[in-house]
Design an enzyme around this catalytic site. Sequence first.
Site, PDB file in Angstrom:
ATOM      1  N   ASN A  13       0.880  -1.160   0.000  1.00 32.24           N
ATOM      2  CA  ASN A  13       0.000   0.000   0.000  1.00 32.24           C
ATOM      3  C   ASN A  13       0.921   1.215   0.000  1.00 32.24           C
ATOM      4  OD1 ASN A  13      -1.853   2.032   0.493  1.00 32.24           O
ATOM      5  ND2 ASN A  13      -2.098   1.528   2.666  1.00 32.24           N
ATOM      6  N   TRP A  14       1.056   1.806  -1.152  1.00 35.38           N
ATOM      7  CA  TRP A  14       2.039   2.898  -1.280  1.00 35.38           C
ATOM      8  C   TRP A  14       1.598   4.197  -0.629  1.00 35.38           C
ATOM      9  CZ3 TRP A  14       4.317   2.715  -6.962  1.00 35.38           C
ATOM     10  CH2 TRP A  14       5.192   1.612  -7.043  1.00 35.38           C
ATOM     11  N   LYS A  15       0.317   4.319  -0.334  1.00 34.55           N
ATOM     12  CA  LYS A  15      -0.208   5.578   0.228  1.00 34.55           C
ATOM     13  C   LYS A  15       0.121   6.745  -0.721  1.00 34.55           C
ATOM     14  CE  LYS A  15       0.183   3.439   4.693  1.00 34.55           C
ATOM     15  NZ  LYS A  15       0.244   3.600   6.132  1.00 34.55           N
ATOM     16  N   HIS A  99      -9.255   1.895   4.545  1.00 28.19           N
ATOM     17  CA  HIS A  99      -8.005   2.018   5.300  1.00 28.19           C
ATOM     18  C   HIS A  99      -8.224   2.987   6.467  1.00 28.19           C
ATOM     19  CE1 HIS A  99      -3.901   3.014   6.362  1.00 28.19           C
ATOM     20  NE2 HIS A  99      -3.556   1.874   5.802  1.00 28.19           N
ATOM     21  N   GLU A 101      -6.531   5.331   7.561  1.00 28.20           N
ATOM     22  CA  GLU A 101      -6.234   6.737   7.239  1.00 28.20           C
ATOM     23  C   GLU A 101      -7.413   7.372   6.511  1.00 28.20           C
ATOM     24  OE1 GLU A 101      -2.546   5.907   5.278  1.00 28.20           O
ATOM     25  OE2 GLU A 101      -1.659   5.388   7.203  1.00 28.20           O
ATOM     26  N   GLU A 171      -5.539  -4.397  10.524  1.00 26.10           N
ATOM     27  CA  GLU A 171      -4.496  -3.386  10.737  1.00 26.10           C
ATOM     28  C   GLU A 171      -4.771  -2.618  12.025  1.00 26.10           C
ATOM     29  OE1 GLU A 171      -2.373  -2.420   6.821  1.00 26.10           O
ATOM     30  OE2 GLU A 171      -3.998  -1.001   7.058  1.00 26.10           O
ATOM     31  N   GLY A 177       2.616   2.479  10.655  1.00 28.29           N
ATOM     32  CA  GLY A 177       3.618   3.527  10.474  1.00 28.29           C
ATOM     33  C   GLY A 177       4.314   3.942  11.758  1.00 28.29           C
ATOM     34  N   SER A 217       3.396  -1.946  10.277  1.00 25.76           N
ATOM     35  CA  SER A 217       4.843  -2.077  10.502  1.00 25.76           C
ATOM     36  C   SER A 217       5.366  -3.485  10.224  1.00 25.76           C
ATOM     37  CB  SER A 217       5.217  -1.628  11.918  1.00 25.76           C
ATOM     38  OG  SER A 217       4.854  -0.278  12.110  1.00 25.76           O
TER      39      SER A 217
HETATM   40  P1  PGA Z   1       2.965   0.388   7.529  1.00 23.63           P
HETATM   41  O1  PGA Z   1       1.505   0.639   6.893  1.00 23.63           O
HETATM   42  O2  PGA Z   1       3.428  -0.949   7.012  1.00 23.63           O
HETATM   43  O3  PGA Z   1       3.800   1.523   7.029  1.00 23.63           O
HETATM   44  O4  PGA Z   1       2.802   0.375   9.006  1.00 23.63           O
HETATM   45  C1  PGA Z   1       0.603  -0.400   6.744  1.00 23.63           C
HETATM   46  C2  PGA Z   1      -0.685   0.120   6.162  1.00 23.63           C
HETATM   47  O5  PGA Z   1      -1.116   1.211   6.564  1.00 23.63           O
HETATM   48  O6  PGA Z   1      -1.298  -0.521   5.298  1.00 23.63           O
END
Ligand code: PGA
Length: 256
Positions: A13-15, A99, A101, A171, A177, A217
């Site tokens: 997931n590149w965001k 997600h 976010e 998640e 993150g 993470s």
């Molecule tokens: P991360 O993000 O691996 O950077 O913790 C995971 C995600 O939000 O899908």
Amino acid sequence: MNRRYRKTIIAGNWKMNMTPSQTKAMIEELKPLVKEVKWCEMVLCVPFVDITTAVKAAKGSKIAIGAENMHFEPKGAYTGEVSADMLKECGIKYVVIGHSERRQYFGETDETVNKKVKVALESGFRPIVCVGESLDEREQDVWSEVVRKQVKIALKDVPVEDVKKVVIAYEPIWAIGTGKTATADQANEVCATIRECLRGLYGARAARAITIQYGGSMNAKNAAELLSKPDVDGGLIGGASLKPNDFHAIIEAANQ
Ligand code: PGA
């Protein structure tokens, strides 16, 4: 992982990272590294503007391309949004939905997640549906209720014949993150709880066929241990999916 019943899927997931030219370079570097991968499916979910480049760059490999979001309406006055038909024409196979976010910064709710999941399935995409508790919810020991509610509402009115195409990503918000990973046992406990919830909704056969990923993470160092657990069927990877070598190492851990 339990490959007897379900596929292992490693998805990046590149965001909001990577321009189209960086996308091309990254995939070209990754492609030869993952040429021999047999036992896990590989996906990169990328920003909308990178999709066309990513699909082209991934051609001839087993890497599938996904989007990070989409709108549930087919078209119309929704400035800045992207529809399923638009994404279909660009060649995506997966789409991340709900997600944390998006829930936190863009007002997504369990109800909008449910609408998007249904449209994604109608469009032939595999939705990667994200669920997970906050730090406070973990500390209050209500994570089980929280993720069950998220799963139930996300899948409302999704028939059993479609649910096998759904991927669930567990998640925990406190692990995204932050460098703080859930322990392998914690991750497995929640993934098993999600599977039990799916069993209640769809029966044992369907529940054991559904891929449930862990995300938060996950990296080259901890992937093997997380994936050694029976109910952790893959990963949704943020930061570590931006570097070909790190992402490759996670894929190798899943390919064992
Ligand atoms: P991360 O993000 O691996 O950077 O913790 C995971 C995600 O939000 O899908």
